[in-house]
Motif scaffolding. Structure first.
Motif, PDB file in Angstrom:
ATOM      1  N   LEU A  94       6.101   0.866  -5.592  1.00  0.00           N
ATOM      2  CA  LEU A  94       5.311   2.228  -5.095  1.00  0.00           C
ATOM      3  C   LEU A  94       4.065   2.347  -5.925  1.00  0.00           C
ATOM      4  O   LEU A  94       3.121   2.819  -5.214  1.00  0.00           O
ATOM      5  CB  LEU A  94       6.415   3.146  -5.723  1.00  0.00           C
ATOM      6  N   SER A  95       3.878   1.781  -7.095  1.00  0.00           N
ATOM      7  CA  SER A  95       2.654   2.215  -7.716  1.00  0.00           C
ATOM      8  C   SER A  95       1.608   1.110  -7.195  1.00  0.00           C
ATOM      9  O   SER A  95       0.452   1.406  -7.019  1.00  0.00           O
ATOM     10  CB  SER A  95       2.507   1.855  -9.358  1.00  0.00           C
ATOM     11  N   THR A  96       1.947  -0.064  -6.763  1.00  0.00           N
ATOM     12  CA  THR A  96       1.026  -0.933  -5.854  1.00  0.00           C
ATOM     13  C   THR A  96       0.507  -0.265  -4.690  1.00  0.00           C
ATOM     14  O   THR A  96      -0.495  -0.334  -4.296  1.00  0.00           O
ATOM     15  CB  THR A  96       1.617  -2.292  -5.704  1.00  0.00           C
ATOM     16  N   VAL A  97       1.743   0.136  -3.866  1.00  0.00           N
ATOM     17  CA  VAL A  97       1.107   1.029  -2.620  1.00  0.00           C
ATOM     18  C   VAL A  97       0.226   2.129  -2.665  1.00  0.00           C
ATOM     19  O   VAL A  97      -0.745   2.344  -2.121  1.00  0.00           O
ATOM     20  CB  VAL A  97       2.455   1.339  -1.772  1.00  0.00           C
ATOM     21  N   VAL A  98       0.565   2.850  -3.862  1.00  0.00           N
ATOM     22  CA  VAL A  98      -0.341   3.946  -3.894  1.00  0.00           C
ATOM     23  C   VAL A  98      -1.781   3.510  -4.631  1.00  0.00           C
ATOM     24  O   VAL A  98      -2.733   4.172  -3.990  1.00  0.00           O
ATOM     25  CB  VAL A  98       0.545   4.837  -5.161  1.00  0.00           C
ATOM     26  N   THR A  99      -1.626   2.553  -5.190  1.00  0.00           N
ATOM     27  CA  THR A  99      -2.950   2.020  -5.715  1.00  0.00           C
ATOM     28  C   THR A  99      -3.579   1.512  -4.557  1.00  0.00           C
ATOM     29  O   THR A  99      -4.775   1.857  -4.446  1.00  0.00           O
ATOM     30  CB  THR A  99      -2.819   1.071  -6.708  1.00  0.00           C
ATOM     31  N   MET A 100      -3.338   0.811  -3.655  1.00  0.00           N
ATOM     32  CA  MET A 100      -3.848   0.310  -2.667  1.00  0.00           C
ATOM     33  C   MET A 100      -4.467   1.444  -1.528  1.00  0.00           C
ATOM     34  O   MET A 100      -5.567   1.265  -1.177  1.00  0.00           O
ATOM     35  CB  MET A 100      -2.973  -0.800  -1.738  1.00  0.00           C
ATOM     36  N   VAL A 101      -3.516   2.411  -1.388  1.00  0.00           N
ATOM     37  CA  VAL A 101      -3.858   3.329  -0.395  1.00  0.00           C
ATOM     38  C   VAL A 101      -5.075   4.089  -1.047  1.00  0.00           C
ATOM     39  O   VAL A 101      -6.167   4.357  -0.581  1.00  0.00           O
ATOM     40  CB  VAL A 101      -2.998   4.385  -0.235  1.00  0.00           C
ATOM     41  N   ALA A 102      -5.179   4.567  -2.288  1.00  0.00           N
ATOM     42  CA  ALA A 102      -6.095   5.367  -3.069  1.00  0.00           C
ATOM     43  C   ALA A 102      -7.272   4.499  -3.053  1.00  0.00           C
ATOM     44  O   ALA A 102      -8.370   4.991  -2.661  1.00  0.00           O
ATOM     45  CB  ALA A 102      -5.824   5.635  -4.582  1.00  0.00           C
ATOM     46  N   THR A 103      -7.206   3.316  -3.093  1.00  0.00           N
ATOM     47  CA  THR A 103      -8.564   2.412  -3.096  1.00  0.00           C
ATOM     48  C   THR A 103      -8.997   2.388  -1.835  1.00  0.00           C
ATOM     49  O   THR A 103     -10.315   2.628  -1.820  1.00  0.00           O
ATOM     50  CB  THR A 103      -8.361   1.006  -3.503  1.00  0.00           C
ATOM     51  N   ALA A 104      -8.342   2.372  -0.858  1.00  0.00           N
ATOM     52  CA  ALA A 104      -8.976   2.335   0.460  1.00  0.00           C
ATOM     53  C   ALA A 104      -9.506   3.581   0.895  1.00  0.00           C
ATOM     54  O   ALA A 104     -10.503   3.435   1.603  1.00  0.00           O
ATOM     55  CB  ALA A 104      -7.451   2.179   1.485  1.00  0.00           C
ATOM     56  N   LEU A 105      -8.692   4.685   0.519  1.00  0.00           N
ATOM     57  CA  LEU A 105      -9.408   5.974   0.748  1.00  0.00           C
ATOM     58  C   LEU A 105     -10.640   6.281   0.130  1.00  0.00           C
ATOM     59  O   LEU A 105     -11.860   6.779   0.718  1.00  0.00           O
ATOM     60  CB  LEU A 105      -8.271   7.115   0.403  1.00  0.00           C
ATOM     61  N   ILE A 106     -10.887   5.878  -1.103  1.00  0.00           N
ATOM     62  CA  ILE A 106     -11.934   5.999  -1.983  1.00  0.00           C
ATOM     63  C   ILE A 106     -13.049   4.990  -1.477  1.00  0.00           C
ATOM     64  O   ILE A 106     -14.347   5.179  -1.437  1.00  0.00           O
ATOM     65  CB  ILE A 106     -11.706   5.588  -3.455  1.00  0.00           C
ATOM     66  N   MET A 107     -12.660   3.818  -1.017  1.00  0.00           N
ATOM     67  CA  MET A 107     -13.663   2.931  -0.338  1.00  0.00           C
ATOM     68  C   MET A 107     -14.237   3.366   1.037  1.00  0.00           C
ATOM     69  O   MET A 107     -15.486   3.600   0.991  1.00  0.00           O
ATOM     70  CB  MET A 107     -13.002   1.560  -0.029  1.00  0.00           C
ATOM     71  N   GLN A 108     -13.510   4.212   1.710  1.00  0.00           N
ATOM     72  CA  GLN A 108     -13.922   4.924   2.809  1.00  0.00           C
ATOM     73  C   GLN A 108     -14.968   5.792   2.549  1.00  0.00           C
ATOM     74  O   GLN A 108     -15.955   6.201   3.258  1.00  0.00           O
ATOM     75  CB  GLN A 108     -12.893   5.167   3.944  1.00  0.00           C
ATOM     76  N   LEU A 109     -14.772   6.763   1.646  1.00  0.00           N
ATOM     77  CA  LEU A 109     -15.290   7.928   1.242  1.00  0.00           C
ATOM     78  C   LEU A 109     -16.724   7.588   0.773  1.00  0.00           C
ATOM     79  O   LEU A 109     -17.742   7.943   1.118  1.00  0.00           O
ATOM     80  CB  LEU A 109     -14.667   8.874   0.219  1.00  0.00           C
ATOM     81  N   THR A 110     -16.785   6.459  -0.247  1.00  0.00           N
ATOM     82  CA  THR A 110     -17.912   6.143  -0.928  1.00  0.00           C
ATOM     83  C   THR A 110     -18.782   5.337   0.231  1.00  0.00           C
ATOM     84  O   THR A 110     -20.119   5.368   0.046  1.00  0.00           O
ATOM     85  CB  THR A 110     -17.680   5.107  -2.021  1.00  0.00           C
TER      86      THR A 110
END
Length: 126
Positions: A94-110
């Motif tokens: 779960l922490s891996t999935v949450v980290t990957m999703v958060a990283t993807a969203l932050i990458m899209q935003l930035t």
């Protein structure tokens, strides 16, 4: 001698971080604050001193040795890990999935902030 100077600099930043965390009651580890201060110092300076580069390179080349105490700790508590493997595995996944999703969203935003879209010019009609 440059290696010793570099390691001393790393330890001074770690100690400064520890002192500030304890004095200010901050909820982060002292070494993390020390790394942030070192990073800020290096960004302001614009370059890495030779002694720090030599020391950090030597430490990174032997990084695998720093994982030995963690491996020994896992073997010491192997029985507990075997008893509680389901919640451990679930937390890891779960922490891996949450980290990957958060990283993807932050990458899209930035990338929307910092990457300007290229404008395509209309081709002239003949």
């Amino acid at each position: 001698m440059p290696f010793l100077n570099g390691v001393t600099l790393l330890l001074v930043y770690q100690l400064t971080g520890e002192i500030l965390v304890r004095l200010l009651g901050l909820p982060i580890p002292g070494p993390v604050l020390g790394m942030v201060m070192l990073f800020a110092t290096l960004m302001i300076r614009g370059s890495v001193p030779d002694s720090l580069g030599q020391a950090s390179g030597a430490l990174l080349s032997h990084l695998s040795l720093l994982f030995v105490p963690a491996g020994v700790g896992m073997m010491t508590h192997f029985g507990r890990i075997a008893d509680e493997w389901v919640p451990i595995a679930l937390a890891l996944v779960l922490s891996t999935v949450v980290t990957m999703v958060a990283t993807a969203l932050i990458m899209q935003l930035t990338t929307r902030w910092f990457v300007t879209p290229q404008r395509v010019e209309d081709e002239p009609n003949d």
